[in-house]
Design an enzyme around this catalytic site. Sequence first.
Site, short mmCIF file in Angstrom:
data_model
loop_
_atom_site.label_atom_id
_atom_site.label_comp_id
_atom_site.label_asym_id
_atom_site.label_seq_id
_atom_site.Cartn_x
_atom_site.Cartn_y
_atom_site.Cartn_z
N ASP A 74 32.20 13.08 -74.20
CA ASP A 74 30.89 12.44 -74.23
C ASP A 74 30.04 12.87 -73.03
OD1 ASP A 74 32.22 11.06 -72.24
OD2 ASP A 74 31.95 9.08 -73.12
N SER A 75 30.59 13.71 -72.18
CA SER A 75 29.80 14.36 -71.12
C SER A 75 28.66 15.17 -71.72
CB SER A 75 30.70 15.27 -70.28
OG SER A 75 31.48 16.13 -71.10
N ASP A 89 36.01 12.56 -77.93
CA ASP A 89 35.82 11.28 -77.26
C ASP A 89 35.29 10.22 -78.21
OD1 ASP A 89 36.62 11.23 -74.60
OD2 ASP A 89 34.75 12.07 -73.84
N LYS A 104 40.01 10.48 -77.71
CA LYS A 104 40.18 10.03 -76.33
C LYS A 104 39.38 8.76 -76.12
CE LYS A 104 38.28 12.00 -72.58
NZ LYS A 104 37.68 10.82 -71.88
N GLU A 120 38.59 5.64 -72.91
CA GLU A 120 38.74 5.24 -71.51
C GLU A 120 39.29 3.82 -71.42
OE1 GLU A 120 35.11 5.69 -69.35
OE2 GLU A 120 34.78 7.76 -70.02
N GLU A 173 40.99 10.81 -63.49
CA GLU A 173 39.74 11.32 -62.94
C GLU A 173 39.38 10.66 -61.61
OE1 GLU A 173 34.99 12.00 -64.03
OE2 GLU A 173 36.36 11.27 -65.57
#
Length: 275
Positions: A49-50, A88, A118, A120, A187
């Site tokens: 999602d960057s 993501d 993925k 978080e 991270e």
Amino acid sequence: MSTPPRQKRFTPADITALKGVRPIVSLTAYTTPVARILDRHCDLLLVGDSLGMVLYGMETTVGVTMDMMVAHGQATMRGTSRACVIVDLPFGSYQESKEQAFRNAVRLMKETGCDGVKLEGGAEMAETVEFLVSRGVPVFGHIGLMPQQVNTSGGYRSKGHSEAEQDKIRRDAKAIDEAGAFAMVIEGTVEPLAREITTTVKAATIGIGASPACDGQILVSDDMLGLFNEFKPRFVKHYSELAEVIDKAASDYAAEVKERIFPGQEHTFQIRPKK
């Protein structure tokens, strides 16, 4: 007539199996042409999602949508045949409930053909991770600095500087590991803690601003290539300066257009002589 066998794509299980064998090579990918190049060199490609920041100019990843992740996941899959491709789950697509997470994870996998998703989160997401894995969805975890939580965590700052933070990250890693994640990003986490976690979890650890002892490393490709220059985190290394290359190419093109050098006759179509 025999045909050569197709090259096997890395699976999430293959990524886990590389733990302790050799470092895992990972980068982000968002487009078909770039994915096609990176596929030759990477074990794992993350459609992160960057992309909200490096492609769309967003200040954070919070505004990224499911439709955006599906579109870029599809584009990346078209350019790959070797790397394990993970997409993501964007902010708001999985935190409400494990059922919501499953619906959106299934959508990503069905509509893109990716190998897993993925998400978080640490201990608070362990039940969701277990729910997904038990229903056939490979999960790539993400602990330490979590960009989707930037609005509640005080910004983009490294984690693990206090005992309380270290204890939380340890609990997060253990919870995600025991829930069945095949790998986890660590991270922006102090090096000794990332090193320690790598030795205590079964999942493969992929570092970004963490430790060289992690089982693998990942960078945002636009950072690695020197394309994204809004800011440069401490953990980023530019392996090229493509922004400068593009700037010079555009400058040369503009000058040649203004001086009527380009296009030349060799770039045009002429009337064919009659036979």
